[in-house]
Structure formats: C-alpha cells, structure tokens
Write a protein that holds these residues in place. Structure first.
Motif, PDB file in Angstrom:
ATOM      1  N   THR A  32      40.081  54.865  55.856  1.00  0.00           N
ATOM      2  CA  THR A  32      40.041  54.974  57.310  1.00  0.00           C
ATOM      3  C   THR A  32      41.312  55.668  57.771  1.00  0.00           C
ATOM      4  OG1 THR A  32      41.089  52.813  57.599  1.00  0.00           O
ATOM      5  CG2 THR A  32      38.683  52.856  57.515  1.00  0.00           C
ATOM      6  N   THR A  58      43.336  58.790  60.306  1.00  0.00           N
ATOM      7  CA  THR A  58      43.238  60.074  60.994  1.00  0.00           C
ATOM      8  C   THR A  58      42.453  61.111  60.199  1.00  0.00           C
ATOM      9  OG1 THR A  58      45.359  59.658  62.093  1.00  0.00           O
ATOM     10  CG2 THR A  58      44.571  61.930  62.051  1.00  0.00           C
ATOM     11  N   LEU A  61      38.775  60.574  60.382  1.00  0.00           N
ATOM     12  CA  LEU A  61      38.367  60.849  61.763  1.00  0.00           C
ATOM     13  C   LEU A  61      38.233  62.354  61.998  1.00  0.00           C
ATOM     14  CD1 LEU A  61      37.780  59.994  64.662  1.00  0.00           C
ATOM     15  CD2 LEU A  61      40.254  59.942  65.075  1.00  0.00           C
ATOM     16  N   ARG A  62      39.205  63.123  61.522  1.00  0.00           N
ATOM     17  CA  ARG A  62      39.121  64.575  61.686  1.00  0.00           C
ATOM     18  C   ARG A  62      37.928  65.148  60.938  1.00  0.00           C
ATOM     19  NH1 ARG A  62      45.548  65.942  60.668  1.00  0.00           N
ATOM     20  NH2 ARG A  62      46.303  65.314  62.751  1.00  0.00           N
ATOM     21  N   VAL A 115      33.296  58.813  62.797  1.00  0.00           N
ATOM     22  CA  VAL A 115      33.892  58.798  64.136  1.00  0.00           C
ATOM     23  C   VAL A 115      33.722  57.436  64.793  1.00  0.00           C
ATOM     24  CG1 VAL A 115      33.676  59.728  66.478  1.00  0.00           C
ATOM     25  CG2 VAL A 115      33.711  61.281  64.518  1.00  0.00           C
ATOM     26  N   GLU A 119      35.916  54.715  63.126  1.00  0.00           N
ATOM     27  CA  GLU A 119      37.330  54.790  63.515  1.00  0.00           C
ATOM     28  C   GLU A 119      37.509  54.383  64.971  1.00  0.00           C
ATOM     29  OE1 GLU A 119      41.248  55.075  62.734  1.00  0.00           O
ATOM     30  OE2 GLU A 119      39.596  55.293  61.291  1.00  0.00           O
ATOM     31  N   ALA A 120      36.608  54.802  65.846  1.00  0.00           N
ATOM     32  CA  ALA A 120      36.708  54.425  67.258  1.00  0.00           C
ATOM     33  C   ALA A 120      36.592  52.917  67.423  1.00  0.00           C
ATOM     34  CB  ALA A 120      35.619  55.135  68.068  1.00  0.00           C
ATOM     35  N   ARG A 156      39.760  51.129  66.121  1.00  0.00           N
ATOM     36  CA  ARG A 156      40.901  51.292  67.031  1.00  0.00           C
ATOM     37  C   ARG A 156      40.725  50.450  68.291  1.00  0.00           C
ATOM     38  NH1 ARG A 156      43.125  57.563  66.583  1.00  0.00           N
ATOM     39  NH2 ARG A 156      43.086  57.640  64.283  1.00  0.00           N
TER      40      ARG A 156
END
Length: 380
Positions: free
Chosen positions: A233, A235, A238-239, A291, A294-295, A298
């Motif tokens: 998990t 950045t 996510l990218r 996505v 990760e969202a 967070r």
C-alpha cells in the motif's frame, strides 16, 4: 454479492483473510493480515457505479440519444469510467475469502448457501415473475433466462458468486500453497482466457453461457483480489492505480465509441470493449481496486471530522448495499415505465444522474422495509 458477508463489515465480524502462510507470501513467513478498513467505501462506490451504469445505459445504446451527439459521448465516457464496478465486487470477494481458515468445506457451503443461495432462488423467481407481468415474457422464455444464469440484467452476478463459492475451498488451498509468482501467472492466464472467451463470442454462432458455467471467466478476478489485497500500500500503488483507472477508462470510451461510429450503431464490437473482461476494463478494475483501497485506508487513519463522517456514512450504506443491488433494477425500470427519460439532448445526461440518485434512495427505503419483515431479511 461481495463476499464474505456483505451484511456486516469484516472489521466488525470475523476476519475473512488470515495471515499469509510462508508459501502463499512467497516464502516470507507469516505477516499481519491486511486492513479491511477500506472495504465499506469500496462496496458503496461499486454499488453507486452499478446504478449509474444502468441509469446511463439507454443513452449509451442510443435509446434516448443520437450517436455522435455530445450527450452520447458524455454518457459513453461516464459508463466507461464505471465499468470496474462488477470486477471490483469479485475482487473484494476473493480478497476476503481466499485467505487460509480453519473451516471445513461443508461448513463453508452451509454458511454461504444462507448468504447467496436463498437470495439467488428468491430473486430469480421474483424477477422472472415480474418480467412475465411487465413484458409478457413466456414461461419457456423464463426457463431459458434462468438456465442462462441471467433472469435479470444484473442477477447473473449471483450465479457468478455462487459458482466461485463452490470452488473457494479448493482455491484457498491454491492460494495458501502456491508462491505469489505462481498465483500471478495463474491469474494472468485466467483473465486472458476470460478475455479471449468473450472476444470469440463476437463471431456469429459462437458463444453462449449457462448458469452453471457463468462464473468461470471471473476466476482470474477472484484470485487477483486476494493478490492485490496482500500487496503493498502507499503512494506507489496509488499512482499505479490512478494510471490504470484513467487509461483503462479512456481506452474503453474511445474504443467503444469508435467501434460504434464505424458500425453506425452500438453493436457487438462496442459491447465487447465495455465487457467486464475486455483489456480496458481489466486495467481500469485493477486501478479502481488500488485507488479505493488507498482512499479507504487514508480515510480510516485520518483524525479529521470530514474523514470520520465519510467512513461512518460508508459503513452505514454498506450494510444494505446487497439489497440495493438486488432491488434497484425493479425500481429503475418502474420509474422509466412511468416517466420515460424526462429530458432530451444534453439534459438527458443530467436526467440520468437524477434517476440514479432517486433509485438509490428509493431502493434503500425498500431494503430497509424488507429487512424489518420477519424471515425476509435473509433475501437482502
């Protein structure tokens, strides 16, 4: 629909995915179970996407719009951007169910029958009876639709999940014993075969799916969900997810739109590009998983009041989401029968979005009423 138990979030009940075994983790030894704090958000997002797709489909297939118009291209782009919804449901199922458990196959089947078998039977009968009343569907036609595993435009998903459940105890063994590289090869091969199977269906006289085999093309997504769930998990994922989601959605919109323009109508070629096993949708589905994971993670770790509000709302909406999936087509079609599409041209895009909002709200109300009826809760 989304598996382990769509009526309760996994963080508040049993944990579906146990720790990795040494083999399943690529020989790295046991490690903590990944967080499932993002699952509610992903379920709600996918459920909203399903309703939006069904609301926009008459615009995409030119029932209410002209091909090449601004509203048609807008609707096509929106539809393409939401095609990840059903694959995401399957991947969530694999993520939660394929981890090792101390659970005998008979126990697994008994619990899953209550969760998917009862709704499958009840809603198959309900939608066929409703279709016979609404459209004059004959008894032989109803039998044919049930045998194909598609008694309603959305109920095929119950047959997909039911088939995946049958093989879950064996796929658990595979996930626990094989290396991650072997599982990636298996997943890639399964998705490639699924995509090829759908592509060959474009040839006249080839294809056809039954209720029994409807799940087979989705095995790749099922195992993929477990692999992504146990992946890194942060950045970088996510990218990667954003890149795959955007490029897959764009490729789907441009590809389907171009094929429809070449054919002069929305046909089999455009349908294939929008199919859940087309390369564009596979890419977008992986992206959506990364996505939304990760969202959700967070949001769950944030101490801001807005993040807490979103998390609580997602948790509340996730519980009845299975029921919303089941009833929303009846609600949507009834509204269309009564009112049609209350706009033409560019405003039809706004009208479709309005329909989606009303359908979700009405479906939630219907589900809540059903859940309060004794013995009826099991069907939603």
């Amino acid at each position: 629909m989304y598996v382990d138990d769509i009526r309760t979030a996994p963080d508040r009940g049993e944990t579906a995915a146990g720790p990795d075994t040494a083999a399943g983790a690529g020989g790295a030894g046991p490690r903590p179970t990944p967080s499932t704090a993002w699952i509610d958000l992903a379920r709600v997002a996918a459920m909203a996407a399903v309703v939006l797709i069904h609301a926009y489909s008459p615009l995409v297939t030119e029932v209410y719009t002209g091909q090449g118009s601004t509203s048609w291209w807008t609707s096509t782009a929106l539809d393409a951007a939401l095609r990840w919804c059903v694959p995401l449901f399957v991947m969530i199922s694999g993520a939660l169910l394929l981890g090792p458990r101390d659970e005998a196959a008979p126990d697994f089947y008994r619990k899953r029958w209550a969760r998917i078998g009862v709704p499958l039977v009840v809603w198959t009968v309900a939608y066929l009876a409703w279709d016979m009343w609404r459209t004059g569907l004959t008894l032989s036609g109803a039998v044919e639709q049930a045998a194909s595993g598609e008694p309603g435009i959305h109920l095929y998903f119950l047959y997909v999940i039911a088939g995946l459940y049958v093989f879950t105890p064996f796929l658990r063994t595979l996930a626990g014993a094989a290396s991650r590289s072997a599982l990636w090869w298996f997943t890639g091969a399964a998705l490639a075969f699924g995509a090829a199977d759908q592509a060959l269906g474009l040839i006249d006289g080839v294809g056809g799916t039954t209720a029994v085999a409807r799940f087979l093309p989705y095995v790749g997504y099922y195992v993929l969900g477990w692999l992504l769930f146990h992946g890194p998990t942060g950045t970088r994922p996510l990218r990667l997810g954003l890149t795959l989601l955007v490029t897959g959605s764009a490729a789907g919109a441009v590809g389907a739109g171009a094929l429809a323009e070449l054919a002069g109508e929305w046909g089999a070629g455009a349908d294939y590009v929008f199919d859940f096993l087309s390369p564009a949708v596979i890419a977008a589905s992986i992206g959506a998983f990364l996505v939304l994971r990760e969202a959700g993670l967070r949001l769950a770790s944030s101490d801001r009041w807005a993040a807490a509000l979103v998390s609580r709302t997602a948790r509340w909406a996730a519980a009845p989401s299975f029921g919303v999936y089941l009833v929303h087509v009846m609600v949507l079609f009834t509204l269309r029968d009564l009112f049609g599409m209350p706009a033409e041209g560019p405003w039809s895009v706004v009208a479709a979005a309005g329909y989606a909002v009303v359908v979700i709200a009405a479906s939630l109300a219907v589900v809540e009423m059903i859940r309060r009826i004794p013995f009826a809760r099991a069907v939603v």
